[in-house]
Motif scaffolding. Sequence first.
Motif, PDB file in Angstrom:
ATOM      1  N   GLU A  33       0.832  -1.206   0.000  1.00  0.00           N
ATOM      2  CA  GLU A  33       0.000   0.000   0.000  1.00  0.00           C
ATOM      3  C   GLU A  33       0.866   1.256   0.000  1.00  0.00           C
ATOM      4  O   GLU A  33       0.556   2.236  -0.686  1.00  0.00           O
ATOM      5  N   ALA A  34       1.946   1.224   0.762  1.00  0.00           N
ATOM      6  CA  ALA A  34       2.850   2.378   0.811  1.00  0.00           C
ATOM      7  C   ALA A  34       3.496   2.614  -0.550  1.00  0.00           C
ATOM      8  O   ALA A  34       3.653   3.764  -0.984  1.00  0.00           O
ATOM      9  N   ILE A  35       3.853   1.541  -1.234  1.00  0.00           N
ATOM     10  CA  ILE A  35       4.456   1.657  -2.560  1.00  0.00           C
ATOM     11  C   ILE A  35       3.460   2.266  -3.545  1.00  0.00           C
ATOM     12  O   ILE A  35       3.834   3.109  -4.382  1.00  0.00           O
ATOM     13  N   GLU A  36       2.200   1.865  -3.468  1.00  0.00           N
ATOM     14  CA  GLU A  36       1.167   2.450  -4.329  1.00  0.00           C
ATOM     15  C   GLU A  36       1.083   3.957  -4.118  1.00  0.00           C
ATOM     16  O   GLU A  36       0.944   4.718  -5.079  1.00  0.00           O
ATOM     17  N   ARG A  37       1.190   4.380  -2.889  1.00  0.00           N
ATOM     18  CA  ARG A  37       1.104   5.804  -2.571  1.00  0.00           C
ATOM     19  C   ARG A  37       2.311   6.558  -3.143  1.00  0.00           C
ATOM     20  O   ARG A  37       2.179   7.674  -3.648  1.00  0.00           O
ATOM     21  N   TYR A  38       3.487   5.951  -3.074  1.00  0.00           N
ATOM     22  CA  TYR A  38       4.668   6.581  -3.657  1.00  0.00           C
ATOM     23  C   TYR A  38       4.572   6.643  -5.174  1.00  0.00           C
ATOM     24  O   TYR A  38       5.055   7.591  -5.804  1.00  0.00           O
ATOM     25  N   ASN A  39       3.945   5.641  -5.771  1.00  0.00           N
ATOM     26  CA  ASN A  39       3.743   5.678  -7.222  1.00  0.00           C
ATOM     27  C   ASN A  39       2.852   6.852  -7.619  1.00  0.00           C
ATOM     28  O   ASN A  39       3.078   7.509  -8.638  1.00  0.00           O
ATOM     29  N   LEU A  40       1.838   7.118  -6.806  1.00  0.00           N
ATOM     30  CA  LEU A  40       0.974   8.278  -7.053  1.00  0.00           C
ATOM     31  C   LEU A  40       1.768   9.569  -6.880  1.00  0.00           C
ATOM     32  O   LEU A  40       1.572  10.540  -7.611  1.00  0.00           O
ATOM     33  N   CYS A  41       2.685   9.584  -5.916  1.00  0.00           N
ATOM     34  CA  CYS A  41       3.547  10.752  -5.709  1.00  0.00           C
ATOM     35  C   CYS A  41       4.424  10.997  -6.929  1.00  0.00           C
ATOM     36  O   CYS A  41       4.605  12.142  -7.362  1.00  0.00           O
ATOM     37  N   LEU A  42       4.969   9.922  -7.477  1.00  0.00           N
ATOM     38  CA  LEU A  42       5.848  10.062  -8.641  1.00  0.00           C
ATOM     39  C   LEU A  42       5.068  10.583  -9.839  1.00  0.00           C
ATOM     40  O   LEU A  42       5.555  11.450 -10.580  1.00  0.00           O
ATOM     41  N   LEU A  43       3.848  10.073 -10.028  1.00  0.00           N
ATOM     42  CA  LEU A  43       3.022  10.552 -11.133  1.00  0.00           C
ATOM     43  C   LEU A  43       2.723  12.040 -10.981  1.00  0.00           C
ATOM     44  O   LEU A  43       2.855  12.813 -11.938  1.00  0.00           O
ATOM     45  N   SER A  44       2.334  12.463  -9.792  1.00  0.00           N
ATOM     46  CA  SER A  44       2.048  13.885  -9.556  1.00  0.00           C
ATOM     47  C   SER A  44       3.296  14.731  -9.747  1.00  0.00           C
ATOM     48  O   SER A  44       3.236  15.833 -10.300  1.00  0.00           O
ATOM     49  N   ALA A  45       4.445  14.223  -9.307  1.00  0.00           N
ATOM     50  CA  ALA A  45       5.703  14.961  -9.459  1.00  0.00           C
ATOM     51  C   ALA A  45       6.043  15.162 -10.924  1.00  0.00           C
ATOM     52  O   ALA A  45       6.533  16.231 -11.326  1.00  0.00           O
ATOM     53  N   MET A  46       5.786  14.138 -11.733  1.00  0.00           N
ATOM     54  CA  MET A  46       6.057  14.247 -13.169  1.00  0.00           C
ATOM     55  C   MET A  46       5.123  15.259 -13.826  1.00  0.00           C
ATOM     56  O   MET A  46       5.546  16.051 -14.663  1.00  0.00           O
TER      57      MET A  46
END
Length: 284
Positions: free
Chosen positions: A142-155
């Motif tokens: 679940e934490a990894i999914e949240r970081y993936n969303l962070c990376l998408l927003s950062a991009m």
Amino acid sequence: MGLLSGLEKFGLGKQQEAVTGISAGSDKEEKKVEKKKEEPKETDYLIQKNFVCPVCSRKFTAISVRGTKLRRMDPDMDLRPRYENVDVLKFDTIVCPNCGYAAMGSYFEPITPNQIKRLKEQIMVNFKPVSMGEKETYTYEEAIERYNLCLLSAMVKNVRLSEKAYICLKTAWLYRDLVAEEKKKEDVPKEKIEEHKKQFDAFYKEAYDGFTKAISTEHPPLCGMNTTTVEYLLANMATYFGDITTAYRFVSSLLQSKATNPRMKDRCLDLKDQLNKMKEQNKA
């Protein structure tokens, strides 16, 4: 009349006949019940914190860490932070469940009008609002999914390369611990573990390449890290990927620099020993 007279109306008339005084039943044969001290749990260090999304203006909650209760431990060789009883890394993300905007805690705000516009056009318009419920904690997945969303927003926000590299680094660290956790379980397929290992390598490599470029194109600090810290981090990552020449270069520079504190120099010496062994193995 007994001490407990008058309890008949409660249906407890017979009990008073068995009690002769307040000391009754307190003889030496009474066994003391010792409460077993409970081991601290990760949830003991967590709280639900309220946020307002700067993109959609909706209110939501996310799990945060009680900073006052933390007890820091020695980090991993590559500076992956460690704390007693709680993995802080899992909770360093803020994700809006309404529009999908996500960022690490330090980067959730401020946000520019142009970034908000892009986030609405590229994420919010396609995002399906999810109910995250009242979770007490997050699993590694679940934490990894949240970081993936962070990376998408950062991009989408088009942030600095160092910030994107930092997200990749933290995601890689989580994958590494996920793999270690899965290896302890007998019911996890080897194929799944191997896939997560590949994901660790992929994110770690993105972080390595990102910080390698950022250190020469951005002014320090990079994501709160000074040049010495980033160079030591890169030395470790170069070692992992077998780039011994680059690792030696960073280690030598750090050992000669007056800016490197004694503790960091000790770590560099340990890393240098590891590099020497690798070099000898390559010769064999």
